[in-house]
Design a protein around this motif. Structure first.
Motif, short mmCIF file in Angstrom:
data_model
loop_
_atom_site.label_atom_id
_atom_site.label_comp_id
_atom_site.label_asym_id
_atom_site.label_seq_id
_atom_site.Cartn_x
_atom_site.Cartn_y
_atom_site.Cartn_z
N ARG A 261 0.83 -1.21 0.00
CA ARG A 261 0.00 0.00 0.00
C ARG A 261 0.86 1.25 0.00
O ARG A 261 0.54 2.24 -0.67
CB ARG A 261 -0.95 0.00 1.20
CG ARG A 261 -2.01 -1.08 1.12
CD ARG A 261 -3.13 -0.85 2.12
NE ARG A 261 -2.67 -0.86 3.50
CZ ARG A 261 -2.51 -1.96 4.23
NH1 ARG A 261 -2.75 -3.14 3.69
NH2 ARG A 261 -2.12 -1.88 5.49
N LEU A 262 1.97 1.23 0.75
CA LEU A 262 2.87 2.38 0.76
C LEU A 262 3.52 2.56 -0.60
O LEU A 262 3.66 3.69 -1.10
CB LEU A 262 3.93 2.21 1.84
CG LEU A 262 4.91 3.37 2.03
CD1 LEU A 262 4.18 4.69 2.28
CD2 LEU A 262 5.88 3.08 3.18
N ALA A 263 3.92 1.46 -1.24
CA ALA A 263 4.51 1.53 -2.58
C ALA A 263 3.51 2.12 -3.58
O ALA A 263 3.86 2.94 -4.43
CB ALA A 263 4.96 0.14 -3.03
N GLU A 264 2.25 1.72 -3.47
CA GLU A 264 1.22 2.26 -4.36
C GLU A 264 1.02 3.75 -4.12
O GLU A 264 0.84 4.52 -5.08
CB GLU A 264 -0.09 1.51 -4.13
CG GLU A 264 -0.07 0.06 -4.62
CD GLU A 264 -1.30 -0.72 -4.21
OE1 GLU A 264 -2.12 -0.17 -3.42
OE2 GLU A 264 -1.43 -1.88 -4.65
N ALA A 265 1.09 4.17 -2.85
CA ALA A 265 0.94 5.59 -2.54
C ALA A 265 2.12 6.39 -3.11
O ALA A 265 1.94 7.49 -3.67
CB ALA A 265 0.85 5.78 -1.03
#
Length: 360
Positions: A261-265
């Motif tokens: 999720r952090l990578a997507e953000a």
């Protein structure tokens, strides 16, 4: 903001980790205690291999792999030039010769096309015996094992997967750590699955390799610790570190989801300003690092610093440019993609406990 927030992770798992540590303190088996075997069984099940053998650190894991595969003087071992020093160091430590390979620009990993060219060159030159390949799963992404395993088979080379950063990633549903003849990983605290000190592990489906590894990590012991049947090393995972890793492994899938999720953000926020990492079809990443690319790296890093966001560079200097390997005769320009990446890359904070994911 922390680059890797181990304190937040500990607070989240504090009750379980403390209980595990106190159990070790109560039974007092600090070396090769029951938690070590329990962890090895769980690691093998997680990766999907027959054997997981723990050891003192990731560098030792690679060294033990070299010993098991009888890597020696006169052998050529192919590895990426864009990697951490231990990848090539352990080859040299075995008195073999590291033969460096360029990178794939899109994945940072070893380039199969350049790999085959380097193998063919060594064969044509005739000075070294092509023996093995060490492929690194850089920044969390498994290397292209579909092509690399085919090349290893074509030329009769053994394959070592260095999954120190890739642990938790997958290729076509197969876990990092399950590729090649032997795979290794590191439990250094900053790794996707890390302990609170040093630690490592080796994975294999080969029963003979596994038996030899279990002997070599404890001074080459035979039927008991005072019957040494070969020259080995002292490389055991401490029981307390195994206890900590058991609780971290239980939480690992949740943390991988948070990292994703952090990578997507990050991708959503920075795709227009920088070259952001992209996952090839069939891959998942454990996001050991989230690595951007910029032709104005220093200015870009300063900009993040001004926002209170720490950054790191992995890696500024390729292996062929290291002072320790100057005698191998490589020159700047011999590995154009890797050298380009070394001038562009920088990484942002990556862990499963960022405040933007709901943790404070």
């Amino acid at each position: 903001m922390q680059f890797i927030d181990l304190a937040a992770q500990y607070q989240h798992l504090k009750t379980k980790i403390d209980a595990r540590i106190h159990k070790v303190l109560d039974h007092g088996h600090y070396i090769m205690g029951p938690e070590v075997l329990e962890l090895e069984e769980q690691l093998a099940e997680y990766v999907g291999v027959k054997h997981a053998i723990t050891c003192a650190n990731g560098t030792d894991a690679l060294t033990l792999a070299m010993m098991v595969l009888n890597i020696k003087e006169g052998d050529a071992v192919f590895c990426p030039t864009f990697t951490f020093f231990a990848t090539a160091e352990t080859i040299a430590f075995a008195n073999a010769t590291p033969v460096f390979v360029d990178s794939e620009e899109s994945t940072f990993n070893i380039c199969p096309v350049d790999l085959e060219k380097r193998i063919q060159h060594v064969i044509t030159e005739g000075k070294l015996v092509p023996k093995a390949i060490v492929s690194v799963d850089l920044f969390g992404l498994p290397a292209n094992y579909v092509e690399i395993e085919a090349i290893a088979k074509k030329y009769g080379l053994t394959l070592i997967e260095d999954a120190a950063q890739g642990f938790g990633g997958t290729l076509n549903g197969k876990m990092a750590g399950a590729f090649g003849d032997i795979a290794t990983t590191s439990f250094f605290p900053a790794k996707p699955l890390g302990c609170y000190g040093d630690g490592g592990a080796i994975f294999t489906n080969n029963d003979d390799y596994a038996a030899l590894l279990r002997s070599l990590r404890i001074h080459g012991k035979g039927s008991d610790k005072y019957d040494n049947v070969r020259i080995g090393v002292n490389s055991r995972l401490d029981t307390i570190q195994a206890a900590i890793l058991l609780e971290k492994l239980a939480e690992f899938s949740v943390e991988l989801g948070a990292r994703e999720r952090l990578a997507e953000a990050y991708a959503k926020e920075y795709a227009e300003q920088f070259i952001v990492p992209k996952l090839p079809q069939g891959y998942t990443s454990s996001w050991a690092q989230y690595t951007l690319r910029s032709d104005r790296r220093e200015a870009s890093m300063k900009g993040f610093e001004n926002l209170g966001i720490p950054t790191m560079v992995y890696y500024r200097t390729c292996m062929h440019q290291q002072t320790a390997f100057v005698d191998l005769g490589y020159n700047d320009g011999d590995f154009p993609i890797a050298e380009k990446l070394a001038k562009q890359v920088f990484s942002l904070p990556m862990h499963g406990y960022a405040s933007c994911l709901g943790y404070e």
